[in-house]
Enzyme design. Structure first.
Site, PDB file in Angstrom:
ATOM      1  N   SER A 162      14.982  41.568  21.200  1.00 29.62           N
ATOM      2  CA  SER A 162      15.755  41.276  22.406  1.00 29.62           C
ATOM      3  C   SER A 162      15.772  39.764  22.628  1.00 29.62           C
ATOM      4  O   SER A 162      16.192  39.035  21.737  1.00 29.62           O
ATOM      5  CB  SER A 162      15.168  42.027  23.611  1.00 29.62           C
ATOM      6  OG  SER A 162      15.980  41.875  24.752  1.00 29.62           O
ATOM      7  N   THR A 163      15.302  39.295  23.767  1.00 31.09           N
ATOM      8  CA  THR A 163      15.377  37.871  24.115  1.00 31.09           C
ATOM      9  C   THR A 163      14.758  36.986  23.038  1.00 31.09           C
ATOM     10  O   THR A 163      13.603  37.155  22.671  1.00 31.09           O
ATOM     11  CB  THR A 163      14.645  37.619  25.445  1.00 31.09           C
ATOM     12  OG1 THR A 163      15.049  38.589  26.402  1.00 31.09           O
ATOM     13  CG2 THR A 163      14.958  36.225  25.982  1.00 31.09           C
ATOM     14  N   HIS A 189      19.326  43.556  21.249  1.00 27.66           N
ATOM     15  CA  HIS A 189      19.966  43.628  22.562  1.00 27.66           C
ATOM     16  C   HIS A 189      20.943  42.466  22.684  1.00 27.66           C
ATOM     17  O   HIS A 189      20.545  41.299  22.689  1.00 27.66           O
ATOM     18  CB  HIS A 189      18.927  43.529  23.679  1.00 27.66           C
ATOM     19  CG  HIS A 189      17.966  44.676  23.718  1.00 27.66           C
ATOM     20  ND1 HIS A 189      16.790  44.648  24.435  1.00 27.66           N
ATOM     21  CD2 HIS A 189      18.000  45.902  23.121  1.00 27.66           C
ATOM     22  CE1 HIS A 189      16.154  45.795  24.287  1.00 27.66           C
ATOM     23  NE2 HIS A 189      16.862  46.564  23.488  1.00 27.66           N
ATOM     24  N   MET A 283      11.976  40.791  26.041  1.00 21.45           N
ATOM     25  CA  MET A 283      11.441  41.235  27.319  1.00 21.45           C
ATOM     26  C   MET A 283      11.533  42.755  27.423  1.00 21.45           C
ATOM     27  O   MET A 283      12.517  43.349  26.984  1.00 21.45           O
ATOM     28  CB  MET A 283      12.256  40.595  28.449  1.00 21.45           C
ATOM     29  CG  MET A 283      11.830  41.007  29.859  1.00 21.45           C
ATOM     30  SD  MET A 283      10.167  40.439  30.265  1.00 21.45           S
ATOM     31  CE  MET A 283      10.441  38.659  30.279  1.00 21.45           C
ATOM     32  N   ASP A 286      11.145  48.397  25.533  1.00 20.19           N
ATOM     33  CA  ASP A 286      11.914  49.116  24.531  1.00 20.19           C
ATOM     34  C   ASP A 286      11.281  48.917  23.152  1.00 20.19           C
ATOM     35  O   ASP A 286      10.966  47.795  22.770  1.00 20.19           O
ATOM     36  CB  ASP A 286      13.365  48.608  24.529  1.00 20.19           C
ATOM     37  CG  ASP A 286      14.280  49.445  23.659  1.00 20.19           C
ATOM     38  OD1 ASP A 286      13.928  50.611  23.373  1.00 20.19           O
ATOM     39  OD2 ASP A 286      15.352  48.940  23.272  1.00 20.19           O
TER      40      ASP A 286
END
Length: 345
Positions: A162-163, A189, A283, A286
Site C-alpha cells: 500500500s502506502t 492499493h 498503512m 490488509d
C-alpha cells in the site's frame, strides 16, 4: 494535529482541498500556487505532509517533489488527473520520492473531490505518517539475481503493498530472474486509473510479462498480474501450472478494493503447488489474514522490515499473527522469495 501544505495552481482546487482537510481535523499551514512556492512553503512551515498537484507553471509537481526531498524531506501525496499523462507524471514523482497518489475525480478542476473527502483525509493522514528517511531500495535489488540456481516447478508468489509500495514492488519484481518461472500476483492499493500504467511500467522494467488483470485472465510461468484498481482479484482456478483470476466488486475489505487478503486467501485455497506470500510497506491491516491463510496452507511468508518501510503498518500486523517466516529489508525481499522456491541441493 497533522499539518499540511496544499499545492495546486487552481485557486478553486486549493480552496476545496484545504476546506476538506480542515474539516477533517488537519491544519493547512500554507497554500502554494506552483512548485517554487511549494518548496519555499515547506522550508518555512515544516509541515507533516504536502498535497501536490502535477501540472503547474514555473515548476511542476515532479520538479517540486525532487527539490523538497533534496532540501526539506517531507511526505508528499500526489493529486493527479485521471489521464494517461497524469499517471505517467505521477509515477515520475513517486520515483523522485513522493509517497502515494490520489486521483482527482472528474479531471483537473472538479467539485467531485468533495464526494471523496473521507478518502482524501484518510490518505493525507496515512502519508503524513510515512518515514521519508526509508528511501528507496538499493540498486542491487534491481538486477535479477542467482540466474544459475534451479527452482521448484509451478511456484506462485502473491505480493501485497500500500502506502509507499510502488517503488518497492518494482524493486522486488526486478530482482526475480525469469528463470525462476514464477507466477506473480500483485495487489497494490492504487486508484483504478493508475494500475494499468503501473503494470506497463513493471512490464518494461522487469524480466516478467506484466499486465493489469482482466476478469478470467490466466497466467503461467514468467507472467505477472497487477490487480485492477477498484476490483478484488481472486484466484478462481488452478491446473497444470496455470492459474485463473476472477475480478469482483464485492464489498471493500479494510476499506479498500482490491484487498490483499482476497487474493492471498483465494490463492491459499486454490493453489496446490508452492506458494509464497509477501507483504510490503503500507498503512492498515490488509494482508494479515491472507498471510495466515497462506501459512495455514503450507506456504511460506515474508514481510518487509520496519527500517525500510515508508509506513510499517501492513507488515507489522502480519508479523503480529505469528505466521511470518522471514522479516527482510526491501532490498532483501527478492532473495528471500527465491530462497522459498529454490530446489534443495
Amino acid at each position: 494535529m497533522t499539518r499540511a501544505v496544499v499545492v495546486d495552481d487552481s485557486h478553486f482546487m486549493r480552496t476545496v482541498i484545504s476546506d476538506i482537510l480542515e474539516s477533517g481535523g488537519i491544519e493547512v499551514v500554507a497554500q502554494a500556487t506552483d512548485g517554487r512556492e511549494a518548496v519555499s512553503a515547506v522550508a518555512e512551515h515544516e509541515p507533516d505532509v504536502v498535497t501536490m498537484d502535477v501540472e503547474m507553471p514555473e515548476m511542476n509537481g515532479i520538479e517540486a517533489v525532487a527539490a523538497i526531498m533534496d532540501e526539506t524531506p517531507t511526505p508528499v501525496l500526489m493529486l493527479s488527473a485521471h489521464t494517461e499523462k497524469g499517471a505517467e507524471a505521477t509515477f515520475e514523482a513517486l520515483d523522485r520520492g513522493a509517497i502515494d497518489v490520489l486521483a482527482k475525480p472528474g479531471g483537473e478542476v472538479s467539485t467531485g473531490i468533495s464526494a471523496h473527502k473521507d478518502d482524501l483525509v484518510d490518505k493525507v493522514r496515512s502519508v503524513a505518517r510515512a518515514d521519508v528517511s526509508a528511501g528507496t531500495p538499493s540498486d542491487s535489488a534491481t538486477t535479477p539475481i542467482e540466474r544459475d540456481e534451479t527452482y521448484v516447478e509451478n511456484a506462485t508468489v502473491v505480493i501485497g503493498a500500500s502506502t509507499g509500495g510502488p517503488r518497492v514492488v518494482e524493486s522486488v519484481l526486478s530482482g526475480l530472474p525469469r528463470s525462476a518461472n514464477l507466477r506473480v500476483l500483485i495487489v497494490q492499493h492504487m486508484p483504478d486509473s493508475f494500475t494499468d500504467r503501473f503494470a506497463k511500467r513493471l512490464d518494461g522494467r522487469t524480466e516478467y510479462d506484466v499486465r493489469e488483470a482482466r476478469d478470467g485472465d490466466r497466467i503461467g510461468g514468467g507472467e505477472a498480474l497487477v490487480a485492477r484498481g477498484d476490483y478484488h482479484m481472486a484466484v478462481s482456478n488452478y491446473a497444470k501450472g496455470r492459474l485463473r483470476v476472477r475480478l469482483t466488486q464485492d464489498e471493500q475489505r479494510h476499506g479498500v478494493r482490491p484487498a490483499i487478503d482476497v487474493t492471498m486467501e483465494t490463492a491459499a485455497k486454490t493453489i496446490s503447488d508452492p506458494l509464497t506470500g509477501v507483504v510490503l510497506t503500507g498503512m492498515g491491516a490488509d494482508g494479515a489474514v491472507g498471510i495466515e491463510a497462506i501459512k495455514g496452507a503450507g506456504g511460506q511468508t515474508i514481510a518487509q522490515d520496519e527500517a525500510t518501510c515508508s509506513v510499517f503498518g501492513i507488515p507489522a500486523r502480519a508479523i503480529e499473527t505469528g505466521c511470518v517466516d522471514e522479516v527482510l529489508p526491501a532490498d532483501g525481499v527478492s532473495g528471500g522469495i527465491l530462497s522459498t522456491v529454490r530446489k534443495p541441493t
